[in-house]
Design a protein around this motif. Sequence first.
Motif, PDB file in Angstrom:
ATOM      1  N   ASN A  61       6.946  27.611  48.480  1.00  0.00           N
ATOM      2  CA  ASN A  61       7.396  28.950  48.084  1.00  0.00           C
ATOM      3  C   ASN A  61       6.276  29.587  47.270  1.00  0.00           C
ATOM      4  N   ALA A  62       5.775  30.710  47.742  1.00  0.00           N
ATOM      5  CA  ALA A  62       4.721  31.431  47.010  1.00  0.00           C
ATOM      6  C   ALA A  62       5.123  32.904  46.981  1.00  0.00           C
ATOM      7  N   PRO A  63       6.140  33.216  46.124  1.00  0.00           N
ATOM      8  CA  PRO A  63       6.667  34.590  46.131  1.00  0.00           C
ATOM      9  C   PRO A  63       5.759  35.554  45.383  1.00  0.00           C
TER      10      PRO A  63
ATOM     11  N   ALA B 123       0.006  37.233  45.717  1.00  0.00           N
ATOM     12  CA  ALA B 123      -1.271  37.823  46.147  1.00  0.00           C
ATOM     13  C   ALA B 123      -2.148  38.035  44.910  1.00  0.00           C
ATOM     14  N   THR B 124      -1.557  38.593  43.856  1.00  0.00           N
ATOM     15  CA  THR B 124      -2.283  38.775  42.595  1.00  0.00           C
ATOM     16  C   THR B 124      -2.783  37.429  42.065  1.00  0.00           C
ATOM     17  N   SER B 125      -1.908  36.417  42.143  1.00  0.00           N
ATOM     18  CA  SER B 125      -2.187  35.120  41.497  1.00  0.00           C
ATOM     19  C   SER B 125      -2.958  34.155  42.392  1.00  0.00           C
TER      20      SER B 125
ATOM     21  N   GLN C 133       2.508  37.956  55.286  1.00  0.00           N
ATOM     22  CA  GLN C 133       2.887  38.552  53.983  1.00  0.00           C
ATOM     23  C   GLN C 133       1.699  39.239  53.303  1.00  0.00           C
ATOM     24  N   THR C 134       0.540  38.597  53.375  1.00  0.00           N
ATOM     25  CA  THR C 134      -0.635  39.131  52.671  1.00  0.00           C
ATOM     26  C   THR C 134      -1.050  40.501  53.210  1.00  0.00           C
ATOM     27  N   GLY C 135      -0.841  40.701  54.504  1.00  0.00           N
ATOM     28  CA  GLY C 135      -1.259  41.961  55.117  1.00  0.00           C
ATOM     29  C   GLY C 135      -0.149  42.996  55.187  1.00  0.00           C
ATOM     30  N   HIS C 136       1.005  42.667  54.640  1.00  0.00           N
ATOM     31  CA  HIS C 136       2.132  43.610  54.685  1.00  0.00           C
ATOM     32  C   HIS C 136       2.745  43.736  53.304  1.00  0.00           C
ATOM     33  N   ASN C 137       1.920  43.834  52.292  1.00  0.00           N
ATOM     34  CA  ASN C 137       2.520  43.943  50.952  1.00  0.00           C
ATOM     35  C   ASN C 137       2.157  45.276  50.308  1.00  0.00           C
ATOM     36  N   SER C 138       2.538  45.441  49.038  1.00  0.00           N
ATOM     37  CA  SER C 138       2.342  46.735  48.373  1.00  0.00           C
ATOM     38  C   SER C 138       0.924  46.910  47.847  1.00  0.00           C
ATOM     39  N   GLY C 139       0.132  45.853  47.895  1.00  0.00           N
ATOM     40  CA  GLY C 139      -1.259  45.962  47.448  1.00  0.00           C
ATOM     41  C   GLY C 139      -1.400  46.129  45.937  1.00  0.00           C
ATOM     42  N   VAL C 140      -0.393  45.652  45.211  1.00  0.00           N
ATOM     43  CA  VAL C 140      -0.443  45.831  43.752  1.00  0.00           C
ATOM     44  C   VAL C 140      -1.051  44.591  43.089  1.00  0.00           C
ATOM     45  N   ILE C 141      -1.950  44.845  42.134  1.00  0.00           N
ATOM     46  CA  ILE C 141      -2.455  43.762  41.282  1.00  0.00           C
ATOM     47  C   ILE C 141      -1.548  43.811  40.054  1.00  0.00           C
TER      48      ILE C 141
ATOM     49  N   HIS D 189      -2.221  27.436  66.655  1.00  0.00           N
ATOM     50  CA  HIS D 189      -0.850  27.267  66.155  1.00  0.00           C
ATOM     51  C   HIS D 189      -0.615  25.777  65.916  1.00  0.00           C
ATOM     52  N   VAL D 190      -0.583  25.384  64.658  1.00  0.00           N
ATOM     53  CA  VAL D 190      -0.383  23.960  64.350  1.00  0.00           C
ATOM     54  C   VAL D 190       1.026  23.558  64.776  1.00  0.00           C
ATOM     55  N   ALA D 191       1.116  22.513  65.613  1.00  0.00           N
ATOM     56  CA  ALA D 191       2.421  22.117  66.144  1.00  0.00           C
ATOM     57  C   ALA D 191       2.708  20.636  65.917  1.00  0.00           C
TER      58      ALA D 191
ATOM     59  N   LEU E 184      -7.026  26.421  59.430  1.00  0.00           N
ATOM     60  CA  LEU E 184      -6.407  26.703  60.734  1.00  0.00           C
ATOM     61  C   LEU E 184      -5.399  27.835  60.575  1.00  0.00           C
ATOM     62  N   GLU E 185      -5.542  28.866  61.392  1.00  0.00           N
ATOM     63  CA  GLU E 185      -4.658  30.032  61.297  1.00  0.00           C
ATOM     64  C   GLU E 185      -4.170  30.385  62.696  1.00  0.00           C
ATOM     65  N   LYS E 186      -2.863  30.599  62.827  1.00  0.00           N
ATOM     66  CA  LYS E 186      -2.325  30.824  64.173  1.00  0.00           C
ATOM     67  C   LYS E 186      -2.585  32.229  64.713  1.00  0.00           C
TER      68      LYS E 186
HETATM   69  C1  LIG Z   1       6.948  43.468  51.203  1.00  0.00           C
HETATM   70  C2  LIG Z   1       6.100  42.646  50.278  1.00  0.00           C
HETATM   71  C3  LIG Z   1       5.471  43.231  49.186  1.00  0.00           C
HETATM   72  C4  LIG Z   1       4.702  42.462  48.307  1.00  0.00           C
HETATM   73  N1  LIG Z   1       3.964  43.068  47.336  1.00  0.00           N
HETATM   74  C5  LIG Z   1       3.119  42.338  46.581  1.00  0.00           C
HETATM   75  C6  LIG Z   1       2.241  42.967  45.666  1.00  0.00           C
HETATM   76  O1  LIG Z   1       2.178  44.186  45.587  1.00  0.00           O
HETATM   77  N2  LIG Z   1       1.453  42.186  44.881  1.00  0.00           N
HETATM   78  C7  LIG Z   1       1.489  40.818  44.953  1.00  0.00           C
HETATM   79  O2  LIG Z   1       0.775  40.161  44.194  1.00  0.00           O
HETATM   80  N3  LIG Z   1       2.277  40.187  45.861  1.00  0.00           N
HETATM   81  C8  LIG Z   1       3.067  40.917  46.686  1.00  0.00           C
HETATM   82  N4  LIG Z   1       3.827  40.303  47.630  1.00  0.00           N
HETATM   83  C9  LIG Z   1       3.797  38.849  47.744  1.00  0.00           C
HETATM   84  C10 LIG Z   1       2.538  38.368  48.453  1.00  0.00           C
HETATM   85  O3  LIG Z   1       2.175  39.215  49.505  1.00  0.00           O
HETATM   86  C11 LIG Z   1       2.785  36.949  48.978  1.00  0.00           C
HETATM   87  O4  LIG Z   1       3.323  36.169  47.945  1.00  0.00           O
HETATM   88  C12 LIG Z   1       1.478  36.303  49.454  1.00  0.00           C
HETATM   89  O5  LIG Z   1       0.832  37.147  50.384  1.00  0.00           O
HETATM   90  C13 LIG Z   1       1.749  34.945  50.070  1.00  0.00           C
HETATM   91  O6  LIG Z   1       0.554  34.511  50.683  1.00  0.00           O
HETATM   92  P1  LIG Z   1       0.558  33.230  51.619  1.00  0.00           P
HETATM   93  O7  LIG Z   1      -0.845  32.944  51.948  1.00  0.00           O
HETATM   94  O8  LIG Z   1       1.377  32.173  50.942  1.00  0.00           O
HETATM   95  O9  LIG Z   1       1.426  33.655  52.884  1.00  0.00           O
HETATM   96  P2  LIG Z   1       1.031  34.493  54.188  1.00  0.00           P
HETATM   97  O10 LIG Z   1       0.197  35.658  53.860  1.00  0.00           O
HETATM   98  O11 LIG Z   1       2.299  34.761  54.906  1.00  0.00           O
HETATM   99  O12 LIG Z   1       0.118  33.488  55.014  1.00  0.00           O
HETATM  100  C14 LIG Z   1       0.630  32.347  55.669  1.00  0.00           C
HETATM  101  C15 LIG Z   1      -0.239  32.137  56.894  1.00  0.00           C
HETATM  102  O13 LIG Z   1       0.093  30.900  57.499  1.00  0.00           O
HETATM  103  C16 LIG Z   1      -0.054  31.079  58.907  1.00  0.00           C
HETATM  104  N5  LIG Z   1       0.716  30.033  59.605  1.00  0.00           N
HETATM  105  C17 LIG Z   1       2.050  29.847  59.545  1.00  0.00           C
HETATM  106  N6  LIG Z   1       2.397  28.860  60.372  1.00  0.00           N
HETATM  107  C18 LIG Z   1       1.281  28.402  60.967  1.00  0.00           C
HETATM  108  C19 LIG Z   1       1.020  27.409  61.953  1.00  0.00           C
HETATM  109  N7  LIG Z   1       1.986  26.664  62.497  1.00  0.00           N
HETATM  110  N8  LIG Z   1      -0.273  27.214  62.341  1.00  0.00           N
HETATM  111  C20 LIG Z   1      -1.287  27.953  61.807  1.00  0.00           C
HETATM  112  N9  LIG Z   1      -1.082  28.941  60.897  1.00  0.00           N
HETATM  113  C21 LIG Z   1       0.188  29.151  60.478  1.00  0.00           C
HETATM  114  C22 LIG Z   1       0.505  32.472  59.138  1.00  0.00           C
HETATM  115  O14 LIG Z   1       0.102  33.022  60.380  1.00  0.00           O
HETATM  116  C23 LIG Z   1      -0.030  33.220  57.947  1.00  0.00           C
HETATM  117  O15 LIG Z   1      -1.249  33.889  58.194  1.00  0.00           O
HETATM  118  C24 LIG Z   1       4.599  41.052  48.520  1.00  0.00           C
HETATM  119  C25 LIG Z   1       5.215  40.462  49.638  1.00  0.00           C
HETATM  120  C26 LIG Z   1       5.919  41.253  50.524  1.00  0.00           C
HETATM  121  C27 LIG Z   1       6.494  40.614  51.757  1.00  0.00           C
END
Ligand SMILES: Cc1cc2nc3c(=O)[nH]c(=O)nc-3n(C[C@H](O)[C@H](O)[C@H](O)COP(=O)(O)OP(=O)(O)OC[C@H]3O[C@@H](n4cnc5c(N)ncnc54)[C@H](O)[C@@H]3O)c2cc1C
Length: 396
Positions: free
Chosen positions: A373-375, A379-381, A43-51, A171-173, A33-35
């Motif tokens: 927390n998935a800092p 994305a790489t991991s 975060q995944t679509g707004h990162n530096s794209g580095v492996i 949107h999961v609520a 489920l994705e909102k």
């Molecule tokens: C500026 C920046 C640069 C980075 N650069 C790198 C890099 O170069 N290399 C690297 O390996 N990592 C990088 N990272 C880290 C990496 O991008 C993140 O750690 C990773 O994308 C986390 O993935 P995620 O799936 O946990 O989170 P997200 O990609 O944020 O996905 C969470 C999803 O949950 C959905 N969601 C939230 N609440 C709800 C709800 N109530 N109902 C339904 N859906 C919901 C959101 O819409 C979202 O799509 C960077 C991060 C940032 C911000």
Amino acid sequence: MTYDFCIIGGGIVGLATAMSLAETRPGASILVLEKEAVLGRHQTGHNSGVIHAGIYYAPGSLKAKLCRRGARKTKEFCSDHGIPFETCGKMLVATNDLEQARMGELVERARQNQITAERIDAAELRRREPNIVGVGGLYLKETGIVDYRRVCETIGELIQKSGGEIELSVHVAGICETPTEVVISGSGREWKAKQMIACAGLQSDRIAKLAGLKIDHQIVPFRGEYYRLPNTKSDMVHHLVYPIPDPELPFLGVHLTRMIDGTVTVGPNAVLGFAREGYPKFSFSLRDVLEYIRFPGFWKTMKANLGHGVTEMKNSIFKAGYLDECRKYCPSLTLDDLLPYEAGIRAQALLRDGTLVHDFLFEETTRMLHVCNAPSPAATSAIPIGEMITAKVVAK
Ligand SMILES: Cc1cc2nc3c(=O)[nH]c(=O)nc-3n(C[C@H](O)[C@H](O)[C@H](O)COP(=O)(O)OP(=O)(O)OC[C@H]3O[C@@H](n4cnc5c(N)ncnc54)[C@H](O)[C@@H]3O)c2cc1C
């Protein structure tokens, strides 16, 4: 029907988890489920794209192991599915004696983490990167670049091909765990699952609270603001060029990153955000700000990092300050070279005592697993994180 597994969040962590569950439990019913209307929107679509190769992380730590394995798995996945990626290498640049000393520590870390790192002097740095100046460099040949949105799209297709379902714009609520199932509701609909995995990134603490968990942390948004270089300057660097990070801070410092589409970005910084999902500068959400200013850990962190925080905020508002950060190692950059580029926002978990959580954080109940927390470098991991989560939930 009752699904075997429901995953909340269509970022790379949720998708990699769904893919791993589908591989490990063929025939299991899986729902994501994705909102948002697209996968990988936050975060995944707004990162530096580095492996990342994984040099920074404490030897033996989960982060170090997952990153090394993740880098290999990500490249294999891209090769298998025709996703463009490039192993372009990364140059870490020391600009003074303190950074040289820190670089020495990174060399040792690289050795312990079994990452190939080549230490070079100032002249060799100049030869390999004529536009970069420093007192020395550390070259990591294994670092690569990819578009993680592309990776998400492909994983999404694979999940659906294997019989899994992905529901967008949901949107999961509401989440209610009973002894026999988890009932999930949102956007006027309801689903039941034997197990639920939440990978909600910037909303992970809210989802955990919604599910009735007593958590001891708060997500604080940290903006990662970028600029991009003009196309005429995209051959300015041959590798990814990074400063030597300050070990006290969880962020890597403003770097020059070649993206897979040929753009070169400058950034990201790390500045306190006023909205979890507001990308334009000065975005503000009263709810988001009130939540973190009411959290005791927030003020402790602010006090401990006041100087750094003020500098970041100043450099965010005044482009000249940001430019100075880059000019430390790339002196020929000018203000006109910094063109607008969309920011990213990090979900930074903060504990009640003010500690910034640097590692992965999971919370579990009988039928739920929450990724709290998935800092970076998640994305790489992501692929091994998904495998690790799968191992946890199938063992339940
Ligand atoms: C500026 C920046 C640069 C980075 N650069 C790198 C890099 O170069 N290399 C690297 O390996 N990592 C990088 N990272 C880290 C990496 O991008 C993140 O750690 C990773 O994308 C986390 O993935 P995620 O799936 O946990 O989170 P997200 O990609 O944020 O996905 C969470 C999803 O949950 C959905 N969601 C939230 N609440 C709800 C709800 N109530 N109902 C339904 N859906 C919901 C959101 O819409 C979202 O799509 C960077 C991060 C940032 C911000």
